[in-house]
Design an enzyme around this catalytic site. Structure first.
Site, PDB file in Angstrom:
ATOM      1  N   THR A  70       0.832  -1.208   0.000  1.00 34.75           N
ATOM      2  CA  THR A  70       0.000   0.000   0.000  1.00 34.75           C
ATOM      3  C   THR A  70       0.866   1.257   0.000  1.00 34.75           C
ATOM      4  O   THR A  70       0.627   2.184  -0.788  1.00 34.75           O
ATOM      5  CB  THR A  70      -0.945  -0.005   1.223  1.00 34.75           C
ATOM      6  OG1 THR A  70      -1.761  -1.175   1.156  1.00 34.75           O
ATOM      7  CG2 THR A  70      -1.825   1.225   1.245  1.00 34.75           C
ATOM      8  N   SER A 196       5.024  -6.677  -1.878  1.00 28.83           N
ATOM      9  CA  SER A 196       4.693  -6.814  -0.469  1.00 28.83           C
ATOM     10  C   SER A 196       5.209  -8.135   0.070  1.00 28.83           C
ATOM     11  O   SER A 196       5.117  -9.172  -0.602  1.00 28.83           O
ATOM     12  CB  SER A 196       3.175  -6.738  -0.303  1.00 28.83           C
ATOM     13  OG  SER A 196       2.820  -7.036   1.030  1.00 28.83           O
ATOM     14  N   CYS A 322     -11.341  -6.816   0.493  1.00 32.61           N
ATOM     15  CA  CYS A 322     -11.320  -5.443   0.974  1.00 32.61           C
ATOM     16  C   CYS A 322     -12.718  -4.899   1.119  1.00 32.61           C
ATOM     17  O   CYS A 322     -12.915  -3.835   1.697  1.00 32.61           O
ATOM     18  CB  CYS A 322     -10.501  -4.577   0.032  1.00 32.61           C
ATOM     19  SG  CYS A 322      -8.846  -5.222  -0.135  1.00 32.61           S
TER      20      CYS A 322
HETATM   21  C1  LIG Z   1      -2.282  -7.042  -0.911  1.00 32.14           C
HETATM   22  C2  LIG Z   1      -2.138  -6.114  -2.075  1.00 32.14           C
HETATM   23  C3  LIG Z   1      -1.691  -4.791  -1.910  1.00 32.14           C
HETATM   24  C4  LIG Z   1      -1.411  -4.207  -0.544  1.00 32.14           C
HETATM   25  O1  LIG Z   1      -0.228  -4.685   0.031  1.00 32.14           O
HETATM   26  P1  LIG Z   1      -0.037  -4.554   1.624  1.00 32.14           P
HETATM   27  O2  LIG Z   1       1.367  -4.970   1.864  1.00 32.14           O
HETATM   28  O3  LIG Z   1      -1.037  -5.447   2.254  1.00 32.14           O
HETATM   29  O4  LIG Z   1      -0.249  -3.103   1.971  1.00 32.14           O
HETATM   30  C5  LIG Z   1      -1.547  -4.008  -3.029  1.00 32.14           C
HETATM   31  N1  LIG Z   1      -1.825  -4.476  -4.256  1.00 32.14           N
HETATM   32  C6  LIG Z   1      -2.255  -5.736  -4.469  1.00 32.14           C
HETATM   33  C7  LIG Z   1      -2.518  -6.202  -5.852  1.00 32.14           C
HETATM   34  C8  LIG Z   1      -2.433  -6.594  -3.386  1.00 32.14           C
HETATM   35  O5  LIG Z   1      -2.873  -7.831  -3.596  1.00 32.14           O
END
Ligand SMILES: *Cc1c(COP(=O)(O)O)cnc(C)c1O
Length: 382
Positions: A70, A196, A322
């Site tokens: 994020t 991430s 979400c």
């Molecule tokens: C999970 C996800 C995020 C967010 O990542 P976090 O580390 O949880 O903040 C962003 N983009 C996609 C496509 C995701 O699946």
């Protein structure tokens, strides 16, 4: 329990935890300290960076640690609309993660022109719809590697080319692609990339942004000299060490894991389709991640299926993790032209390296009778 919700988060690999433990206990020094108790830990941070860079086949100097996908997404877009005053615009797609879509909408509310490109019925970006929106006033174009709900893989290289033709920067949210499919960042022509840790069997609360050498970038988080001023804040040492190890495991085992995961997915899909005649798979005509399938059961609401599976300790998700708590259908499925009624019947199965054949067989034992029973009492079926 049977955990088939790996696109929401993954189980931390035991090797990752082991690597992290010293930095949660005795080795608590601050890598930015002058004294050796702290500064020796900087080597561990750099080892994490090298491991991640090796997975991405990029230079370690192009990798910067953040608090997760994020933050990386926010940083890329905020910077991407501010590097050139003549290029305040941004272009993205209708199926991005909220970390991109909501940030893009916020920036639009601040006066940055926004164009949201369409996807086709399979969930694949319509490249002409993207091109339409890119002008000489576009600062950044952002297209995800693969969608978190459907697993549909996007034509990122083509999108990057379209951005560069008009002089814009190109960013990709690769959170669902890294560690699951081989990615050639150079060939894709990416200027910035988000990833991430907790989606690749690392710890939560840590991630990274790749910034190609020479790309203009202004930090989102200021206040220190860490990460060469690109991202201030005391290092999340254990998190970075864990992400490094998760990247190392992905690099070493990615190729050998794709086969078994794809095979389990095929068994699951075939089994569900054979036993639930109205079921269809979202984006089945497109290239998809080997670990992801969203099934539209068509005659039975996803909430009912989720609840029954939950009682059996089988954990999956409906269209969008979400939007839990909201009755709105998935915006991703809506963008693909799936009618609201049908979108409300979506269940996403997302597997990982730890998924077993016995687990998939158990799901195929339990799920079809559930769906049959629910269909009999469903207002959806006539
Ligand atoms: C999970 C996800 C995020 C967010 O990542 P976090 O580390 O949880 O903040 C962003 N983009 C996609 C496509 C995701 O699946």
């Amino acid at each position: 329990m049977i955990y088939l919700d790996s696109n929401a988060t993954t189980k931390m690999a035991p090797e990752v935890l082991e690597e992290m433990l010293p930095f949660l206990t005795e080795e608590f020094g601050n890598p930015s300290s002058f004294h050796t108790f702290g500064s020796r830990i900087l080597e561990e941070v750099e080892k994490g960076r090298e491991r991640l860079a090796a997975l991405l086949c990029v230079s370690p100097e192009e990798v910067f640690f953040t608090s997760g996908g994020t933050e990386s997404d926010n940083a890329a877009l905020e910077s991407g609309v501010s590097w050139d005053p003549d290029r305040p615009g941004l272009v993205t797609t209708s199926v991005e993660h909220p970390a991109i879509l909501e940030t893009a909408q916020y920036l639009e509310s601040q006066g940055n022109p926004l164009h949201v490109a369409k996807v086709d019925r399979e969930g694949v970006l319509e490249i002409h719809s993207l091109r339409e929106g890119i002008t000489e006033h576009t600062g950044i174009v952002s297209v995800m590697v693969a969608n978190n709900e459907t697993g549909v893989i996007m034509p990122v290289a083509e999108a990057a080319e379209a951005a560069h033709e008009k002089g814009a920067l190109f960013h990709t949210d690769a959170v669902q692609g890294v560690g699951k499919i081989p990615l050639d960042i150079d060939a894709m022509g990416v200027d910035m990339l988000s990833l991430s840790s907790h989606k690749i069997h690392g710890p939560k609360g840590v991630g990274a942004i790749y910034i190609r050498k020479g790309t203009p970038f202004s930090p989102l988080i200021r206040g220190g000299h860490q990460e060469r001023g690109i991202r201030a804040g005391t290092y999340n040492v254990a998190g970075i060490v864990g992400l490094g190890m998760a990247a190392e495991l992905a690099r070493l085992h990615l190729e050998e894991e794709i086969g078994p995961v794809s095979e389990l997915m095929r068994i699951l899909e075939d089994g569900v389709l054979a036993s639930c005649p109205e079921a269809v798979i979202a984006g089945s005509g497109a290239l998809r991640l080997p670990n992801t399938a969203t099934v539209l059961f068509t005659s039975v609401e996803s909430e009912a299926i989720l609840t029954l599976l939950d009682l059996e300790e089988i954990y999956v998700s409906s269209g969008s993790a979400c939007s839990t708590g909201s009755k709105d259908p998935s915006y991703v499925l809506s963008a693909m032209g799936v009618p609201q009624m049908q979108a409300n019947t979506a269940i996403r199965f997302s597997l990982s390296r730890y998924t077993t054949r016995a687990e998939i067989e158990r799901v195929l034992e339990i799920l079809p009778p559930f769906v049959r029973k629910l269909r009999e009492i469903s207002p959806y079926s006539k």
